[in-house]
Design an enzyme around this catalytic site. Structure first.
Site, short mmCIF file in Angstrom:
data_model
loop_
_atom_site.label_atom_id
_atom_site.label_comp_id
_atom_site.label_asym_id
_atom_site.label_seq_id
_atom_site.Cartn_x
_atom_site.Cartn_y
_atom_site.Cartn_z
CD GLU A 1 -2.74 -1.54 2.15
OE1 GLU A 1 -2.16 -1.92 3.20
OE2 GLU A 1 -3.70 -1.31 2.69
CD GLU B 1 -3.25 -6.10 3.69
OE1 GLU B 1 -3.83 -6.73 3.01
OE2 GLU B 1 -2.88 -5.39 4.05
N1 CO8 Z 1 5.10 -8.20 11.28
C1 CO8 Z 1 5.69 -8.02 12.07
N2 CO8 Z 1 6.35 -8.76 12.27
C2 CO8 Z 1 6.72 -8.78 10.99
C3 CO8 Z 1 5.81 -9.51 9.84
C4 CO8 Z 1 4.90 -8.72 9.88
N3 CO8 Z 1 4.31 -7.91 8.57
N4 CO8 Z 1 6.61 -10.11 8.69
C5 CO8 Z 1 7.54 -10.95 9.35
N5 CO8 Z 1 7.85 -10.82 10.74
C6 CO8 Z 1 8.87 -10.67 11.37
C7 CO8 Z 1 8.36 -12.40 12.33
O1 CO8 Z 1 7.70 -12.52 12.74
C8 CO8 Z 1 10.01 -12.69 12.17
O2 CO8 Z 1 10.64 -12.20 13.41
P1 CO8 Z 1 11.05 -13.11 13.85
O3 CO8 Z 1 12.23 -13.90 14.14
O4 CO8 Z 1 10.85 -12.50 14.99
O5 CO8 Z 1 9.75 -14.72 14.34
C9 CO8 Z 1 11.26 -12.07 10.81
O6 CO8 Z 1 10.39 -10.55 10.90
C10 CO8 Z 1 11.30 -12.26 9.99
O7 CO8 Z 1 10.35 -13.31 9.30
P2 CO8 Z 1 9.78 -15.15 8.69
O8 CO8 Z 1 10.68 -15.65 9.69
O9 CO8 Z 1 8.51 -15.61 8.57
O10 CO8 Z 1 10.30 -14.89 7.29
P3 CO8 Z 1 10.32 -15.55 6.19
O11 CO8 Z 1 10.85 -15.00 5.06
O12 CO8 Z 1 10.29 -16.81 6.63
O13 CO8 Z 1 8.47 -15.14 5.27
C11 CO8 Z 1 7.45 -13.25 4.24
C12 CO8 Z 1 8.64 -13.50 5.05
C13 CO8 Z 1 6.86 -14.22 3.53
C14 CO8 Z 1 6.98 -11.82 4.11
C15 CO8 Z 1 6.53 -13.34 5.99
O14 CO8 Z 1 7.62 -12.77 6.96
C16 CO8 Z 1 5.36 -13.22 5.78
O15 CO8 Z 1 4.68 -13.42 5.31
N6 CO8 Z 1 5.01 -11.80 6.96
C17 CO8 Z 1 3.67 -10.95 6.56
C18 CO8 Z 1 2.89 -10.17 5.55
C19 CO8 Z 1 1.80 -10.00 6.27
O16 CO8 Z 1 0.79 -10.31 6.59
N7 CO8 Z 1 1.42 -8.83 6.28
C20 CO8 Z 1 0.16 -8.37 6.11
C21 CO8 Z 1 0.51 -7.32 7.22
S1 CO8 Z 1 -1.58 -7.16 7.65
C22 CO8 Z 1 -1.57 -5.55 6.70
O17 CO8 Z 1 -0.56 -4.71 6.77
C23 CO8 Z 1 -2.24 -4.57 7.39
C24 CO8 Z 1 -2.19 -2.93 6.99
C25 CO8 Z 1 -3.19 -1.83 7.08
C26 CO8 Z 1 -3.46 -2.22 8.63
C27 CO8 Z 1 -4.55 -1.28 9.04
C28 CO8 Z 1 -4.39 -1.11 10.58
C29 CO8 Z 1 -5.03 -1.46 11.94
#
Ligand code: CO8
Length: 260
Positions: free
Chosen positions: A114, A134
């Site tokens: 976004e 999401e």
């Molecule tokens: N938030 C917080 N921490 C995150 C996020 C995130 N969005 N993405 C990754 N991390 C953290 C993981 O928890 C992990 O932390 P730790 O080492 O402490 O366990 C670290 O980053 C590394 O992540 P992964 O181990 O998962 O790494 P991979 O290489 O296996 O995967 C990905 C990478 C594919 C990016 C995976 O981390 C993932 O799917 N992340 C989440 C993506 C997601 O769902 N994003 C959408 C979030 S919701 C959103 O954006 C809504 C916006 C509007 C909000 C409105 C407010 C109310």
């Protein structure tokens, strides 16, 4: 001002703002959004800055979305407030009076996608990944994705991406017009700075006027948009930059714009 979640550098009129929470894939938390808002004010007030580039620290992520740990337990009221704040900061980015280029170096998911959508255009590394996942978290995009994505790629494609939450490779994102150019990861920033330097040589006022005409035109009918365009055109033509640009053409030399 020093920041903890972002890094802002300026070199020769090109500002680079780097999201810098690599351990959390540069996820957007409240602190980062507050710092971003403050940095955008600084950038908007600095007439020396001609173009802004946004990118992510590390080689994995641009921004992997809103910080899921931070939003998980929000009450509906607090969630609405956070979404409103994020949307306002992203609007601030979109309304910056200078061109903004997203240099997407890895995951641009959820709020990260976004954020990129609010930039004037996107360059991506071949290893970048885009998506609005999401729906897989039981929520929906909250930082403008349901509005800006359909405007950019069309409603049906946007619906499919939002309903499935599926990820797109950089090549797929380019094929649907989300990304302008894909480059090998180690050439991304050089490619972005090349286009940024080219843009920075144009007139500041004409860039701002063109940006504003496109932005406003996307949110109004054609007749209103054409009126905005001709007013902007007339204003630009009266500027000293226009005198310089047209004179330089007729004198067969390169124009040097002074922003007047
Ligand atoms: N938030 C917080 N921490 C995150 C996020 C995130 N969005 N993405 C990754 N991390 C953290 C993981 O928890 C992990 O932390 P730790 O080492 O402490 O366990 C670290 O980053 C590394 O992540 P992964 O181990 O998962 O790494 P991979 O290489 O296996 O995967 C990905 C990478 C594919 C990016 C995976 O981390 C993932 O799917 N992340 C989440 C993506 C997601 O769902 N994003 C959408 C979030 S919701 C959103 O954006 C809504 C916006 C509007 C909000 C409105 C407010 C109310």
């Amino acid at each position: 001002m020093s920041y903890e979640c972002i890094v802002l550098t300026v070199d020769n009129g090109l500002a680079t703002l780097t999201f810098d929470r690599p351990k959390a894939m540069n996820a957007l938390n409240g602190a980062l959004l507050r710092e971003l808002s403050s940095a955008l004010q600084t950038i908007a007030a600095d007439e020396e800055i001609r173009v802004l580039v946004l990118t992510g620290a590390g080689d994995k992520a641009f921004v992997a979305g809103a910080d899921i740990k931070e939003i998980q337990h929000l009450t509906p009221l607090a969630a609405r407030h956070f979404a409103q704040f994020g949307q306002a900061v992203i609007d601030q980015l979109q309304q910056l009076p200078i061109p903004v280029i997203a240099a997407v170096n890895g995951y641009a998911l959820g709020g990260g996608c976004e954020m990129a959508l609010a930039c004037d255009f996107i360059y991506a590394s071949e290893t970048a990944t885009f998506g609005l996942p999401e729906i897989s978290l039981g929520i929906i995009p909250g930082f403008g994705g349901t509005q800006r994505l359909p405007r950019l790629i069309g409603a049906n494609l946007a619906r499919e991406l939002i309903f499935t939450g599926k990820f797109l490779s950089a090549a797929e994102a380019k094929a649907i017009g989300l990304v302008n150019t894909c480059l090998p990861a180690d050439q991304l920033m050089a490619g972005v700075y090349e286009v940024a330097r080219n843009i920075a040589r144009k007139g500041r006022a004409s860039l701002q006027t063109a940006k504003e005409a496109v932005r406003q035109g996307l949110n109004c009918d054609l007749k209103t948009g054409l009126a905005i365009e001709r007013d902007g055109f007339a204003l630009c033509l009266a500027s000293s930059d226009a005198q310089e640009g047209t004179t330089a053409f007729l004198e067969k030399r390169k124009a040097v714009f002074n922003g007047g």
